[in-house]
Design a protein around this motif. Structure first.
Motif, PDB file in Angstrom:
ATOM      1  N   UNK A 249       1.741 -42.842   0.986  1.00 33.67           N
ATOM      2  CA  UNK A 249       2.996 -42.161   1.265  1.00 33.67           C
ATOM      3  C   UNK A 249       3.099 -40.718   0.799  1.00 33.67           C
ATOM      4  N   UNK A 250       2.787 -40.462  -0.481  1.00 36.62           N
ATOM      5  CA  UNK A 250       3.006 -39.115  -1.001  1.00 36.62           C
ATOM      6  C   UNK A 250       2.097 -38.097  -0.328  1.00 36.62           C
ATOM      7  N   UNK A 251       0.895 -38.525   0.065  1.00 37.81           N
ATOM      8  CA  UNK A 251      -0.007 -37.587   0.744  1.00 37.81           C
ATOM      9  C   UNK A 251       0.577 -37.188   2.091  1.00 37.81           C
ATOM     10  N   UNK A 252       1.102 -38.176   2.832  1.00 37.81           N
ATOM     11  CA  UNK A 252       1.693 -37.872   4.135  1.00 37.81           C
ATOM     12  C   UNK A 252       2.904 -36.963   3.960  1.00 37.81           C
ATOM     13  N   UNK A 254       3.538 -34.832   1.536  1.00 40.54           N
ATOM     14  CA  UNK A 254       3.143 -33.465   1.183  1.00 40.54           C
ATOM     15  C   UNK A 254       2.561 -32.755   2.392  1.00 40.54           C
ATOM     16  N   UNK A 255       1.746 -33.472   3.186  1.00 35.74           N
ATOM     17  CA  UNK A 255       1.135 -32.831   4.351  1.00 35.74           C
ATOM     18  C   UNK A 255       2.208 -32.406   5.345  1.00 35.74           C
ATOM     19  N   UNK A 256       3.218 -33.278   5.561  1.00 35.36           N
ATOM     20  CA  UNK A 256       4.276 -32.906   6.505  1.00 35.36           C
ATOM     21  C   UNK A 256       5.097 -31.744   5.968  1.00 35.36           C
ATOM     22  N   UNK A 257       5.410 -31.783   4.674  1.00 35.63           N
ATOM     23  CA  UNK A 257       6.265 -30.740   4.124  1.00 35.63           C
ATOM     24  C   UNK A 257       5.526 -29.424   3.969  1.00 35.63           C
ATOM     25  N   UNK A 258       4.184 -29.453   3.952  1.00 33.56           N
ATOM     26  CA  UNK A 258       3.460 -28.186   3.890  1.00 33.56           C
ATOM     27  C   UNK A 258       3.622 -27.433   5.199  1.00 33.56           C
ATOM     28  N   UNK A 259       3.779 -28.170   6.298  1.00 32.22           N
ATOM     29  CA  UNK A 259       3.972 -27.523   7.590  1.00 32.22           C
ATOM     30  C   UNK A 259       5.439 -27.178   7.798  1.00 32.22           C
ATOM     31  N   UNK A 261       8.379 -25.894   6.400  1.00 30.67           N
ATOM     32  CA  UNK A 261       8.510 -25.164   5.145  1.00 30.67           C
ATOM     33  C   UNK A 261       9.891 -25.289   4.518  1.00 30.67           C
ATOM     34  N   UNK A 344       8.405 -31.651  -7.976  1.00 29.22           N
ATOM     35  CA  UNK A 344       7.283 -30.753  -7.726  1.00 29.22           C
ATOM     36  C   UNK A 344       7.727 -29.494  -7.001  1.00 29.22           C
ATOM     37  N   UNK A 346       9.471 -29.081  -4.015  1.00 26.92           N
ATOM     38  CA  UNK A 346       9.443 -29.016  -2.554  1.00 26.92           C
ATOM     39  C   UNK A 346      10.850 -28.795  -2.016  1.00 26.92           C
TER      40      UNK A 346
ATOM     41  N   UNK B  27      -0.259 -31.702  12.958  1.00 23.75           N
ATOM     42  CA  UNK B  27       0.263 -30.975  11.795  1.00 23.75           C
ATOM     43  C   UNK B  27      -0.462 -29.641  11.655  1.00 23.75           C
ATOM     44  N   UNK B 404      -1.538 -43.384  -3.258  1.00 26.22           N
ATOM     45  CA  UNK B 404      -0.579 -42.287  -3.197  1.00 26.22           C
ATOM     46  C   UNK B 404      -0.037 -41.956  -4.571  1.00 26.22           C
ATOM     47  N   UNK B 422      -4.611 -31.964  -3.614  1.00 24.81           N
ATOM     48  CA  UNK B 422      -3.582 -31.953  -2.570  1.00 24.81           C
ATOM     49  C   UNK B 422      -2.420 -31.076  -2.994  1.00 24.81           C
ATOM     50  N   UNK B 426      -1.339 -27.612  -1.368  1.00 19.03           N
ATOM     51  CA  UNK B 426       0.003 -27.605  -0.795  1.00 19.03           C
ATOM     52  C   UNK B 426       0.753 -26.356  -1.255  1.00 19.03           C
ATOM     53  N   UNK B 429      -0.554 -23.220   0.348  1.00 17.24           N
ATOM     54  CA  UNK B 429      -0.584 -23.363   1.821  1.00 17.24           C
ATOM     55  C   UNK B 429      -2.005 -23.271   2.364  1.00 17.24           C
ATOM     56  N   UNK B 431      -3.995 -25.041   4.443  1.00 12.96           N
ATOM     57  CA  UNK B 431      -3.776 -26.153   5.376  1.00 12.96           C
ATOM     58  C   UNK B 431      -5.019 -26.988   5.683  1.00 12.96           C
ATOM     59  N   UNK B 434      -5.283 -29.497   2.942  1.00 14.58           N
ATOM     60  CA  UNK B 434      -4.191 -30.470   2.965  1.00 14.58           C
ATOM     61  C   UNK B 434      -4.452 -31.545   4.015  1.00 14.58           C
ATOM     62  N   UNK B 438      -5.444 -35.496   3.556  1.00 13.90           N
ATOM     63  CA  UNK B 438      -4.621 -36.518   4.218  1.00 13.90           C
ATOM     64  C   UNK B 438      -5.503 -37.487   5.001  1.00 13.90           C
TER      65      UNK B 438
END
Lengths: 397, 469
Positions: A249-252, A254-259, A261, A344, A346, B27, B404, B422, B426, B429, B431, B434, B438
C-alpha cells in the motif's frame, strides 16, 4: 427490566465515540479559538467569534487589560492552532503563559513555535475524521458495487449479446472522447469529470443491460449462443480483489502522490479509497452469495424481475450489513494512513493533522509531549472505531 | 492434478503483473514537466533560451531516445478535431497551440498543413539569420488565435524581403485564413479510434527495442539524480531490506502462534479480557508512532540511552569475535524489527486465539480429550494444525502489509533499504526510481502472496475444491 434497559443503553452507546469525534470535528472553531465567544461591553453584547478578524485588543489574552469589557465568555481552549507566541515556546504541559487564569493554561504544552498542542489536537481531529469518512465512502461505493456483481454471478456466467457489446464499446469510446475534450479545454476539474463519467456510465449500462435482456428474450433459442458471449464476473471480481490486496500500500500511495503533486484532502481521501475497497467487496460478495440461497431471492427471480432490481432492491439491503460493520476497521486504517502521509510531509502544509504534529516530534525529541499526545489521540480514535466494529460484530452474533 | 492446479494458480498472477506495469507506465507518463528536459543536462542554460533548446538537434535526439516521437499505447482514441500525429511536434507550447487551434476550428488537416508551412518558414528565417523575425515566428507558433496570428504574419512580412520567403508567408496565411473561416467544432464529439501496432511507447518500454532492454528484461532506466541504473540502486537497497523483512515476518509468526494458543488455554477470564484489549490497542497503534516513542525514550540522552539512533551496520569492525558482532548487530536490529512486527503480532494472535477457541468446541477435540490424551499431544496434534490455518491464509494480507511497512520503519530508523530509497526519490522527484521501486516491490509482494497461496493449497486439502462461499 433494568438489565434490559442497561443493555439497550449500552447498545445505544456504540456510536457514542463516533458522535463525540464528529462533534469535536464539526465544532472545532467553537472549542478552540483565540476569539471570545461572547463579549459584554457598555454598548451591549457582541459575538467576536463570528467575525473573520478582530482587533488585537479583543483577543482573549488581551481582554483582561481591556477596561471597556464587563465580562466575556471564553471557549474551553482559548488558543488558535496557528497562533504563534514567542513568549511561550516549548512550555511543559499544564504550564501557563502570562497569567495563571484557567483559560491561559496550556493543558498539553506548546511546540517550538509557541503553538498550543491541545488546540492543534482539536483541529487535527477534524482532518482525520473527515479524511477517514471520505475515503471509506469511496471504498464503500466501489466495494459494494463490485462485490454485489461478483457475488450475484458466482457459479453462473453473465451472457451478453454481441449488439450490446458493440454498444458498450462505442459508449465507452464516446465517453472517453468527451473526457479527453474536457481535459483539453482545461476548464473543468478532473475529479468532477471523473464523477460525471462514472455516473453516466452506470446509467448507460443500466439501459444497455435492459435492452440486452429484451434482445436475448426475443431471439430464437438456437441462435442465442451464437449471438452472445459468456464471461464470469465472479472470476474477474475475485482476481481484482486479490490483485489489489496484494499491492504494497504505502509504495503505491507514494508513487501516485509523487505524480499528483498537490492532492489536497479530497485527493488523499480518493487515493486511500481506491486502495481500501477489497475488504468491503469480499464481505459483500460472500453476504450476497448467502442471500441468494434465501427464498425471497427465488421468489423475485420467479416473478421475472431484472437482475439490477434483484441486486439493488432484494439482495443488497440484506447483504450490506457485514460491510457496514467492518467500516470501523477501514476508517481506522484510513486515519493511520492519512496521519502517516502528513507525517512524511505529503499532505498540504496548511492542513493541521496529528501526523504533521508527530513529524515535529522527530526533530525535537526533548519536547516529549509533542510525540506522546498526538499519538495517543490517534491510537484512541482508531481504537474507538475498532471497538465499535467489534461490539457490532458481537451484537450480530 | 495438483500440479495442473498449481500452474493455473501461478498463471493467474500474470494479468496482475501486466496491470501493475500498466499502472507504473501511466504514472510515469503523467509526470509533470518535460521528460526530455529531465534527461538532458540543461543546468548551464538559462530559461530564456528554452525555445532554442526545443529546436536544437540535441533535444530532438534526446526526444527520440525517450521514444516521445511514438504514440503512447496500442490503441489511441482522439477527438476527430485533433491531428493524428500531434505527438510528433517537439515543442510543448507549439503542440498545445496546434491542439487548441484545431479544437477551435475543427480542421485538423488544414491546421497540420499550416504548421508544416510555418516550419518551412523557420528554416528560411534561420538561413537569413534574422533574430527579430525569429521572435515573431515563435510568437505565431505559440498563439492559437487566428486573428492575432494573421496580424503577426503582416509584421513578419515587413521583416523578410526575399521572394521565396514572401511566397512561403503567403501560402501559410492562405491556409490560416481557411482555418479561421471554418467552424466545425461539433466534430470534436466524434471519436476516432486508431491502432498503432507495436510501434508505441508502452510496448517499447515493456519489451524493449533492438538498442535497449525493456522492463520485462530488467531494465528500469536511470536515476535522474544519481545517473546510476535503477536496477542497481534497488538491488543494493533490497539486500538490506530483505533480511529485516524476513526477520520481522518470522518473528510475527513465532510470537503470535504460541501466544494465540496460550490465550485459548487461559482460564483467568479478566486477564484474558485485558490481554485482548492490549492486543487490540497494539493493533491500533501506528508503527511510526511506536518508532518515534522508542527513539524519544530509548535512544536519546535525555531519557534512556540504550540503543543507537542511526542504523550503521556498514561500519561494524571485522576483527572482533562473533559474539561481540552478534551483540552489535542485534543492538541495531532489535528496535526496527520489534516495531515492524508488532502490528502483525497483535492481529495474528487474536485471529489464532479465535480459531483455537472455535476448534476447542468441536466434537473431535472433545473426543480426543475424553480419550485422555496428554495436554501436550492434544495441542500438538489436534489443536495446532487447525488453529494455525488463519495464520496461513492471512499470509496473503500480512506479507504485502509487511513489505509496505518497510517505508515506515526505514524512514523512522534511517535504514538505507528499499522504503528509504522510495521516500528519498519521492522527495527529490526522481520518477524512474519511484516507479522502479513500485514495480519491484509490487512483483515481490505478488510473488510472496502466490507462494503462500500455493503452500496453503498443498497443506489444506479443503482449499483444493472450489468453495461455495
Amino acid at each position: 427490566m433494568i438489565i434490559k434497559s442497561i443493555k439497550s443503553f449500552r447498545a445505544g452507546q456504540r456510536f457514542l465515540a463516533l458522535k463525540i469525534l464528529l462533534f469535536i470535528g464539526i465544532a472545532a472553531p467553537l472549542i478552540s479559538n483565540d476569539k471570545p465567544l461572547l463579549i459584554s461591553t457598555n454598548d451591549g453584547w457582541s459575538f467576536p467569534i463570528l467575525a473573520e478578524s478582530i482587533p488585537h485588543d479583543l483577543k482573549i489574552k488581551n481582554l483582561d487589560r481591556n477596561s471597556e469589557v464587563n465580562w466575556y465568555l471564553s471557549p474551553p481552549i482559548a488558543f488558535s492552532p496557528n497562533e504563534l507566541d514567542v513568549e511561550s515556546i516549548g512550555l511543559h504541559p499544564l504550564s501557563s503563559g502570562k497569567t495563571r487564569k484557567w483559560n491561559n493554561i496550556h493543558w498539553l504544552g506548546t511546540d517550538h513555535l509557541g503553538r498550543d498542542v491541545m488546540a492543534q489536537l482539536v483541529y487535527g481531529c477534524r482532518t482525520s475524521v473527515l479524511i477517514g469518512l471520505m475515503a471509506m465512502l469511496i471504498a464503500l461505493t466501489i466495494g459494494i458495487l463490485l462485490g454485489a456483481t461478483s457475488g450475484y454471478w458466482n457459479f453462473q456466467n453473465m451472457r451478453i449479446s454481441f449488439p450490446a457489446i458493440l454498444f458498450i464499446l462505442t459508449a465507452i469510446i464516446f465517453l472517453m472522447n468527451a473526457l479527453i475534450v474536457l481535459y483539453y479545454l482545461e476548464s473543468v476539474n478532473f475529479l468532477w469529470i471523473f464523477c460525471a463519467v462514472i455516473i453516466s456510465a452506470i446509467i448507460l449500462l443500466h439501459f444497455i443491460l435492459k435492452a440486452d435482456h429484451y434482445f436475448l428474450r426475443k431471439t430464437p433459442f438456437k441462435w442465442r449462443k451464437r449471438l452472445s458471449i459468456s464471461f464470469s464476473p465472479d472470476h474477474w471480481g475475485i482476481a481484482m480483489i486479490n490483485y489489489t490486496t496484494a499491492l504494497p500500500g504505502y509504495f503505491v500511495l507514494l508513487a501516485m502522490l509523487s505524480v499528483w503533486q498537490d492532492p489536497g484532502k479530497t485527493g488523499i481521501a480518493f487515493i486511500l479509497g481506491l486502495l481500501m475497497w477489497p475488504d468491503i467487496a469480499r464481505l459483500t460478495r460472500s453476504a450476497v452469495i448467502l442471500a441468494k440461497n434465501e427464498q425471497y431471492h427465488e421468489a423475485a427471480e420467479g416473478l421475472g424481475y431484472s437482475n439490477a432490481r434483484i441486486i439493488f432492491a432484494h439482495l443488497l439491503p440484506n447483504a450490506v450489513r457485514p460491510a457496514l460493520i467492518s467500516l470501523g476497521f477501514g476508517i481506522g486504517a484510513a486515519i493511520i494512513a492519512e496521519s502517516f502521509l502528513s507525517f512524511i510531509g505529503v499532505a498540504p502544509a496548511e492542513m493541521i493533522s496529528w501526523g504533521s504534529m508527530l513529524s515535529l516530534a522527530k526533530d525535537y525529541p526533548e519536547l516529549w509531549w509533542l510525540s506522546v499526545f498526538p499519538g495517543a489521540a490517534l491510537v484512541a480514535t482508531v481504537l474507538l472505531f475498532y471497538r465499535m466494529t467489534t461490539s457490532l460484530e458481537k451484537a450480530g452474533d | 492434478m495438483i500440479a495442473a492446479a498449481l500452474i493455473k494458480k501461478i498463471l493467474g498472477w500474470i494479468p496482475a503483473i501486466l496491470l501493475l506495469c500498466l499502472l507504473g507506465f501511466f504514472l510515469l507518463e503523467s509526470v509533470p514537466g518535460d521528460p526530455v528536459m529531465a534527461r538532458m543536462d540543461i543546468s548551464g542554460k538559462t530559461q530564456s533560451s528554452a525555445d532554442f533548446i526545443y529546436e536544437s538537434a540535441e533535444y530532438q535526439r534526446a526526444r527520440k531516445e525517450a521514444g516521445l516521437h511514438l504514440p503512447v499505447f496500442y490503441v489511441h482514441i482522439r477527438p476527430a478535431t485533433i491531428p493524428e500525429k500531434l505527438f510528433e511536434i517537439a515543442h510543448p507550447e507549439h503542440r498545445k497551440a496546434v491542439k487548441q487551434l484545431s479544437l477551435k476550428s475543427g480542421q485538423p488537416q488544414k491546421v497540420w498543413q499550416w504548421y508544416h508551412q510555418h516550419r518551412k518558414l523557420r528554416d528560411a528565417i534561420a538561413f537569413q539569420k534574422n533574430p527579430k523575425a525569429l521572435l515573431i515566428w515563435n510568437e505565431i507558433a505559440r498563439s492559437s488565435e487566428p486573428r492575432e496570428m494573421l496580424n503577426q504574419y503582416q509584421l513578419l512580412s515587413f521583416q523578410m524581403n526575399s521572394d521565396d520567403t514572401k511566397s512561403l508567408i503567403i501560402s501559410a496565411v492562405k491556409t490560416l485564413q481557411e482555418v479561421e473561416q471554418s467552424d466545425k467544432t461539433w466534430l470534436q464529439f466524434f471519436p476516432v479510434l486508431s491502432y498503432n501496432g507495436k510501434q508505441n511507447r508502452f510496448h517499447q518500454w515493456l519489451f524493449g527495442t533492438e538498442s535497449q532492454e525493456g522492463v520485462i528484461e530488467g531494465h528500469l532506466g536511470f536515476s535522474l539524480r544519481q545517473g546510476r541504473p535503477v536496477t542497481l540502486l534497488i538491488r543494493e537497497a533490497f539486500g538490506i531490506t530483505l533480511p529485516l523483512a524476513i526477520a520481522a515476518i518470522l518473528l510475527t509468526y513465532f510470537i503470535s502462534l504460541p501466544l494465540g494458543l496460550k490465550m485459548a488455554e487461559m482460564s483467568n477470564k479478566s486477564a484474558l479480557t485485558r490481554l485482548t484489549g492490549l492486543l487490540l490497542m497494539l493493533f491500533a497503534t501506528p508503527a511510526y508512532w511506536l518508532g518515534i516513542l522508542m527513539l524519544t525514550f530509548l535512544c536519546s540522552p535525555e531519557f534512556l540511552n540504550w540503543f543507537p539512533v542511526a542504523y550503521s551496520l556498514m561500519n561494524v569492525p571485522e576483527d572482533i569475535s562473533i559474539i561481540h558482532k552478534t551483540l552489535i548487530v542485534s543492538r541495531h536490529l532489535i528496535l526496527p524489527v520489534t516495531c515492524w512486527s508488532i502490528g502483525g503480532v497483535a492481529f495474528l494472535s487474536i485471529q489464532t486465539f479465535r480459531k483455537a477457541k472455535e476448534t476447542k468446541g468441536l466434537p473431535f477435540y472433545m473426543a480426543a480429550r475424553a480419550r485422555g490424551i496428554s495436554n501436550r499431544k492434544l495441542i500438538k496434534n489436534h489443536l495446532f494444525p487447525l488453529a494455525a490455518l488463519p495464520a496461513l491464509s492471512m499470509a496473503g494480507s500480512i506479507i504485502p502489509a509487511a513489505v509496505s511497512g518497510a517505508v515506515v520503519i526505514e524512514l523512522i530508523f534511517s535504514i538505507p533499504g528499499i522504503g528509504y530509497l522510495m521516500f528519498q526519490s519521492f522527495h527529490v522527484r526522481d520518477f524512474p526510481v519511484v516507479i522502479g521501486v513500485l514495480l519491484v516491490t509490487g512483483v515481490f509482494a505478488y510473488g510472496a502472496t502466490a507462494l503462500s497461496d500455493l503452500i496453503q493449497h498443498l497443506i489444506d486439502p479443503r482449499t483444493r475444491k472450489r468453495k461455495m462461499v
